[in-house]
Design a protein around this motif. Structure first.
Motif, PDB file in Angstrom:
ATOM      1  N   HIS A 113      36.214  -2.450   0.622  1.00 57.93           N
ATOM      2  CA  HIS A 113      35.781  -3.663  -0.199  1.00 57.93           C
ATOM      3  C   HIS A 113      36.677  -4.776  -0.117  1.00 57.93           C
ATOM      4  O   HIS A 113      36.258  -6.024   0.528  1.00 57.93           O
ATOM      5  CB  HIS A 113      35.455  -3.221  -1.707  1.00 57.93           C
ATOM      6  CG  HIS A 113      35.016  -4.373  -2.386  1.00 57.93           C
ATOM      7  ND1 HIS A 113      33.805  -5.013  -2.373  1.00 57.93           N
ATOM      8  CD2 HIS A 113      35.615  -5.182  -3.495  1.00 57.93           C
ATOM      9  CE1 HIS A 113      33.601  -6.120  -3.252  1.00 57.93           C
ATOM     10  NE2 HIS A 113      34.732  -6.039  -3.945  1.00 57.93           N
ATOM     11  N   LEU A 134      32.577  -6.047 -10.657  1.00 58.72           N
ATOM     12  CA  LEU A 134      32.349  -6.321  -9.023  1.00 58.72           C
ATOM     13  C   LEU A 134      31.755  -7.356  -8.738  1.00 58.72           C
ATOM     14  O   LEU A 134      31.925  -7.987  -7.808  1.00 58.72           O
ATOM     15  CB  LEU A 134      32.182  -4.669  -8.699  1.00 58.72           C
ATOM     16  CG  LEU A 134      31.517  -4.648  -7.083  1.00 58.72           C
ATOM     17  CD1 LEU A 134      32.943  -4.815  -6.362  1.00 58.72           C
ATOM     18  CD2 LEU A 134      31.016  -3.188  -6.904  1.00 58.72           C
ATOM     19  N   TYR A 146      28.864   3.169  -9.083  1.00 62.76           N
ATOM     20  CA  TYR A 146      29.853   1.959  -8.832  1.00 62.76           C
ATOM     21  C   TYR A 146      29.860   1.980  -7.257  1.00 62.76           C
ATOM     22  O   TYR A 146      30.167   1.026  -6.445  1.00 62.76           O
ATOM     23  CB  TYR A 146      30.786   2.093  -9.564  1.00 62.76           C
ATOM     24  CG  TYR A 146      31.900   1.141  -9.425  1.00 62.76           C
ATOM     25  CD1 TYR A 146      31.810  -0.106  -9.801  1.00 62.76           C
ATOM     26  CD2 TYR A 146      32.993   1.121  -8.165  1.00 62.76           C
ATOM     27  CE1 TYR A 146      32.990  -1.058  -9.748  1.00 62.76           C
ATOM     28  CE2 TYR A 146      33.940   0.106  -8.171  1.00 62.76           C
ATOM     29  CZ  TYR A 146      33.886  -0.980  -8.874  1.00 62.76           C
ATOM     30  OH  TYR A 146      34.851  -1.992  -8.649  1.00 62.76           O
ATOM     31  N   ARG A 147      30.443   3.148  -6.447  1.00 60.82           N
ATOM     32  CA  ARG A 147      30.868   3.150  -5.229  1.00 60.82           C
ATOM     33  C   ARG A 147      29.547   2.786  -4.356  1.00 60.82           C
ATOM     34  O   ARG A 147      29.718   2.109  -3.141  1.00 60.82           O
ATOM     35  CB  ARG A 147      31.064   4.471  -4.972  1.00 60.82           C
ATOM     36  CG  ARG A 147      32.347   4.820  -5.556  1.00 60.82           C
ATOM     37  CD  ARG A 147      33.616   4.021  -5.366  1.00 60.82           C
ATOM     38  NE  ARG A 147      34.934   4.406  -5.941  1.00 60.82           N
ATOM     39  CZ  ARG A 147      35.894   3.649  -6.117  1.00 60.82           C
ATOM     40  NH1 ARG A 147      35.875   2.386  -5.593  1.00 60.82           N
ATOM     41  NH2 ARG A 147      37.026   3.856  -6.648  1.00 60.82           N
ATOM     42  N   GLN A 169      29.236  -0.907  -4.523  1.00 62.04           N
ATOM     43  CA  GLN A 169      30.373  -1.621  -3.696  1.00 62.04           C
ATOM     44  C   GLN A 169      30.216  -1.474  -2.274  1.00 62.04           C
ATOM     45  O   GLN A 169      30.431  -2.507  -1.704  1.00 62.04           O
ATOM     46  CB  GLN A 169      31.603  -0.792  -4.280  1.00 62.04           C
ATOM     47  CG  GLN A 169      33.029  -1.385  -3.879  1.00 62.04           C
ATOM     48  CD  GLN A 169      34.197  -0.587  -3.948  1.00 62.04           C
ATOM     49  OE1 GLN A 169      34.175   0.666  -3.904  1.00 62.04           O
ATOM     50  NE2 GLN A 169      35.273  -1.235  -4.576  1.00 62.04           N
ATOM     51  N   THR A 183      29.797  -4.421   0.372  1.00 62.05           N
ATOM     52  CA  THR A 183      30.739  -4.743   1.546  1.00 62.05           C
ATOM     53  C   THR A 183      30.044  -4.794   2.745  1.00 62.05           C
ATOM     54  O   THR A 183      30.304  -5.798   3.638  1.00 62.05           O
ATOM     55  CB  THR A 183      31.732  -3.362   1.574  1.00 62.05           C
ATOM     56  OG1 THR A 183      32.344  -3.286   0.081  1.00 62.05           O
ATOM     57  CG2 THR A 183      32.780  -3.645   2.704  1.00 62.05           C
TER      58      THR A 183
END
Length: 414
Positions: A226, A295, A327-328, A331, A335
């Protein structure tokens, strides 16, 4: 015979050949592989010397009884010579256990002073060879006991008691030897089990270490991809638009500086985990679903158009592992959208409730105009798929019908 050759199966015959006394003949010759491989230790020398002393002691006791027997002088000398040779042959008991035991059967019948060597030979055979070998030799000894005491009776012991004593002594020697053999086999089995357990423990430790390194590698990709994408996108914008207004250049430089700082901080945290001897005192907790708004705000400040549809009433109530995986996923979706669809509006939708599961969807339309090339390996989505599977969920990703791209994750929330 019709002329057909009779075919013997060596393996089938080998399983039954111990039933024949001729199988003992093979044991007269030493096993070359075994004989050249073993050497006596200090303990072996002590045991062998003790056995020799025992054979000599029993032979001397038997020699005293020769005076009370009415034997020819030549036969008495032969008895003692055979007894002395038998005691000397005790030193060969480790190399030829079966051969020595078989040879002591007729010698022990002829020579009374060779009885001690016969006892040692029978005990050695019971320790070093399976019971099938011991059975033949012990049965031969027991069969000769009545004839021996009939030809050479003991004046102080009745004939029946002499037979009982001889049979019981033979059985005791065989039983003691088999007990020692079983104990040795048990110790060898325990040692082998211990070595196998150590090997399995080492393999499990290596596997756990490898899995931990793979998990750290996935975490490093998720964390740094990210930040580094922001650096690549804004650095590429400055490269393609050197004549941009000073405000845009200043904002891009600020994003590059802040992203580099955050990437360095994240890298320090991961390196701290790899250092087993140094505690992780960074104090920065792992991100959860509650950090999703931060984020999105960071992505907006970097110039992205992001719409957040957050329908989880209390993000802090989501389990930490599930929230971190969600969250990942968000993210990684942001990205990829920044790399492959710059300028497009990205939608992040999070819905779910306890008992229903948690859903994370990141969707972006097709990019407008040419897209600058940003290198990527696709390992991020592969790692996220594995992460979601380990969490008990599912991750799907692929292009949409309108030409965009969508990442959809489904995670359990008990």
């Amino acid at each position: 015979m019709s002329g057909d050759k009779q075919v013997y199966e060596p393996q089938a015959f080998a399983g039954r050949r111990w039933l024949l006394p001729s199988a003992l003949i093979k044991e007269f010759d030493p096993d070359p592989d075994r004989a050249g491989r073993t050497r006596r230790t200090v303990r072996d020398w002590v045991v062998d010397f003790s056995c020799f002393v025992l054979a000599v002691f029993i032979g001397l006791l038997a020699a005293d009884t020769l005076r009370s027997e009415d034997l020819p002088q030549g036969y008495a000398v032969l008895d003692q010579v055979l007894g002395a040779l038998s005691c000397a042959a005790v030193w060969l008991r480790r190399r030829w256990p079966v051969g020595l035991a078989v040879a002591m059967v007729p010698i022990g019948f002829i020579s009374n002073t060779a009885g001690g060597a016969g006892v040692v030979a029978l005990f050695t055979l019971a320790v070093h060879r399976p019971f099938r070998y011991v059975a033949w030799v012990a049965l031969a000894d027991v069969a000769l006991i009545p004839l021996f005491f009939w030809l050479r009776p003991d004046p102080d012991v009745p004939y029946v008691w002499a037979l009982v004593f001889g049979v019981l002594l033979t059985g005791a020697i065989v039983g003691w030897g088999m007990f020692v053999r079983s104990k040795r086999q048990l110790l060898l089995s325990l040692r082998d089990s211990a070595r196998r357990a150590e090997t399995e423990a080492r393999l499990r430790a290596e596997q756990a270490q490898r899995l931990a390194r793979e998990a750290i590698a996935r975490e490093m990709h998720d964390v740094l991809a990210h930040r580094l994408t922001l650096l690549s996108v804004h650095a590429g914008a400055l490269e393609f638009r050197p004549d941009a207004p000073s405000e845009e250049i200043q904002r891009a430089a600020g994003v590059i500086r802040e992203s580099a700082h955050e990437a360095l901080q994240d890298l320090r945290e991961i390196i701290g985990v790899l250092r087993a001897d140094e505690p992780d005192d960074s104090g920065r907790p792992q991100p959860t679903l509650a950090a999703l708004e931060a984020l999105v705000t960071e992505s907006r400040e970097a110039g992205m158009k992001v719409t957040l549809d957050q329908r989880v009433t209390d993000p802090a109530a989501v389990p930490a592992s599930v929230g971190r995986t969600a969250y990942r996923i968000a993210q990684e979706g942001l990205t990829n959208a920044r790399k492959h669809a710059p300028g497009a509006e990205v939608t992040v939708a999070v819905t779910g409730a306890p008992g229903e599961g948690l859903s994370v969807v990141v969707r972006n339309p097709a990019p407008e105009g040419p897209v600058p090339h940003v290198p990527g390996s696709g390992q991020g989505l592969i790692g996220l798929t594995e992460r979601a599977t380990l969490a008990g969920g599912l991750l799907e990703h692929g292009p949409t019908a309108a030409g965009g791209f969508e990442v959809r994750g489904r995670l359990p929330w008990g």
